[in-house]
Design an enzyme around this catalytic site. Structure first.
Site, mmCIF file in Angstrom:
data_model
loop_
_atom_site.group_PDB
_atom_site.id
_atom_site.type_symbol
_atom_site.label_atom_id
_atom_site.label_comp_id
_atom_site.label_asym_id
_atom_site.label_seq_id
_atom_site.Cartn_x
_atom_site.Cartn_y
_atom_site.Cartn_z
ATOM 1 N N PRO A 81 6.727 -14.052 -33.552
ATOM 2 C CA PRO A 81 7.989 -13.860 -33.292
ATOM 3 C C PRO A 81 9.327 -14.331 -34.197
ATOM 4 C CG PRO A 81 7.523 -14.854 -31.471
ATOM 5 C CD PRO A 81 6.424 -14.736 -32.052
ATOM 6 N N GLY A 110 5.999 -8.951 -36.438
ATOM 7 C CA GLY A 110 7.331 -8.011 -36.835
ATOM 8 C C GLY A 110 7.986 -7.067 -35.778
ATOM 9 N N ARG A 156 19.478 -8.231 -48.605
ATOM 10 C CA ARG A 156 18.518 -7.370 -47.547
ATOM 11 C C ARG A 156 19.253 -5.756 -47.970
ATOM 12 N NH1 ARG A 156 18.684 -6.856 -42.940
ATOM 13 N NH2 ARG A 156 16.519 -5.493 -42.468
ATOM 14 N N CYS A 183 27.996 -9.857 -60.003
ATOM 15 C CA CYS A 183 27.769 -8.590 -61.366
ATOM 16 C C CYS A 183 26.789 -7.781 -61.283
ATOM 17 C CB CYS A 183 27.786 -9.909 -62.586
ATOM 18 S SG CYS A 183 29.355 -10.354 -62.691
ATOM 19 N N TYR A 224 15.759 -13.822 -42.785
ATOM 20 C CA TYR A 224 15.723 -12.863 -43.930
ATOM 21 C C TYR A 224 17.245 -12.875 -44.461
ATOM 22 C CZ TYR A 224 11.351 -12.283 -41.821
ATOM 23 O OH TYR A 224 9.717 -12.215 -41.247
#
Length: 420
Positions: free
Chosen positions: A284, A249, A318, A349, A379
């Protein structure tokens, strides 16, 4: 005054004649050989970040969080460096096996592991399964009993800590879908349940409070509550838990001016103050993969203040999901033109297909130019989709002037192969 991020580029990044070079390779050559969009991972940077965690916790375990980004080549790097690996699906488990990670160094997470996934993990000899529900405890115990093994498990505990991050990536509160609530007494019930199963071994306790956390207070509170729970388990059951996995985190900076996050050493020191002599593990992912990778896009059209590139929502969701902020820079040539604010958008689109808003880029930006987006390793490619039937980008590792594809670019043939 709080310290802030100043440089968001990988350690080997340099600029020559206006061109960005990564690992000794220019982005023009990379784009010409591998196409765009392209993810370029600085191998030396990635490995140095791994080593910083190992140096911070020499007497514990560092499990790389595979969900940030994973491929067999990355698994090989981790195995060679001495890290362990955290996976959370059967697919990630398969990548771990393909990359040659020893099974005893793999930890299997997930709030809804299927019986088939659990069986594959146990048959492989996985080091530890993090159990997340009473159903899973029963399911895993039956599989281990059938296979004649005693499976190590950790119990995922929800410590009731607010990590002050985006709601979608906060996982340690009492309302989380993950783990057994500490405050509701479910965690202690889970301990009793595991201890009653002869085919399971209680290997340790686990918690993970969320992602992109930029201070140590939340981590310390979770560590303190988990340490108190370790003492409570011994008092109630006479069982001494010696291993505590406090998850991952740790956040990173995405744009210059973002708060400077704690270093691995600072975070580990904060955790150790709360946990005494317990054997610690950390997970991590973002802090290793994120800053090590740069995304490369080609400008396609320019319409008013909109600069459209050849990727977007399908390779980086993201900004749409979390309102995540990025920067981008002209990376293929020098320009003496003054800046003008633009919005960098993708080709999909969707009006929400925006990568960077209100970004100053040279006024002479033109189709065919390359834009580089730093801090793109976590991510992004791992969450990429085939929305609008767009093939997913390649990932190329660079080091010492050489480049090689570690994830090849998808093709339209790959997409069509799925249809009957």
């Amino acid at each position: 005054m709080s310290l802030v991020i100043e440089n968001v580029w990988p350690r080997t990044a340099s600029w020559s004649g206006g061109e960005l070079t990564l690992g000794g390779v220019g982005v023009r050559a990379l784009a010409a050989e591998y196409g765009t969009p392209l993810y370029v991972i600085d191998e030396a940077d990635f490995k140095e970040r791994c080593l910083s965690w190992l140096d911070a916790l020499p007497d514990g375990d560092v499990h790389y969080g595979g969900k940030a980004f994973l491929c067999p080549e990355v698994v090989r790097w981790l195995a060679e460096l001495g890290l362990s690996l955290d996976v959370c699906t059967g697919g990630e488990l398969a990548v771990a096996r393909a990359g040659g990670m020893p099974p005893e160094r793999v930890v299997f997470h997930g709030n809804n592991k299927s019986p088939a996934e659990l069986r594959k993990a146990v048959e492989w000899g996985i080091g530890c399964v993090v159990v997340d529900s009473f159903t899973e405890i029963d399911r895993l115990a039956a599989i281990a009993r059938e296979l004649g093994v005693r499976q190590r498990v950790m119990i995922r505990v929800t410590p009731g800590v607010d990590p002050h991050t985006h709601a979608f990536i906060a996982t340690g509160g009492d309302g989380s879908k993950f783990g057994f609530s500490l405050s509701a007494g479910l965690a202690m019930r889970a301990v009793a349940h595991v201890l009653s199963e002869p085919s399971l071994e209680l290997y340790g306790l686990h918690s993970h409070i969320g992602s992109q956390i930029l201070e140590t207070d939340s981590f310390r509170l979770a560590a303190a509550r988990m340490t108190d729970f370790v003492a409570a388990v011994e008092a109630e059951h006479g069982y001494q838990v010696t291993r505590l996995d406090l998850g991952g985190g740790l956040g990173i900076g995405y744009v210059p001016g973002d708060p400077l996050p704690p270093t691995p050493a600072e975070l580990v020191a904060a955790l150790q103050k709360e946990t005494g002599g317990l054997h610690l593990a950390v997970e991590p992912g973002r802090s290793i993969a994120g800053p090590s990778t740069v995304a490369i896009y080609e400008v396609g059209t320019i319409k008013g203040d909109f600069v459209s590139v050849d990727g977007g929502l399908s390779d980086n969701p993201r900004p749409a999901m979390y309102d995540a902020n990025y920067i981008a820079a002209l990376a293929s040539r020098a320009s003496t033109a003054g800046p003008r604010p633009v919005t960098v958008v993708g080709k999909h689109c969707e009006s929400g297909d925006v990568l960077v808003r209100d970004l100053p880029l040279p006024a002479d930006l033109t189709p065919g130019d390359l834009l580089a987006v730093p801090v793109s390793g976590a991510y992004q490619r791992s969450m990429a989709s085939n929305y609008n039937h767009v093939p997913r980008p390649a990932v190329v590792a660079v080091r010492d002037g050489g480049a090689r594809a570690v994830v090849r670019r998808e093709t339209e043939e790959d997409l069509l192969r799925l249809y009957s």
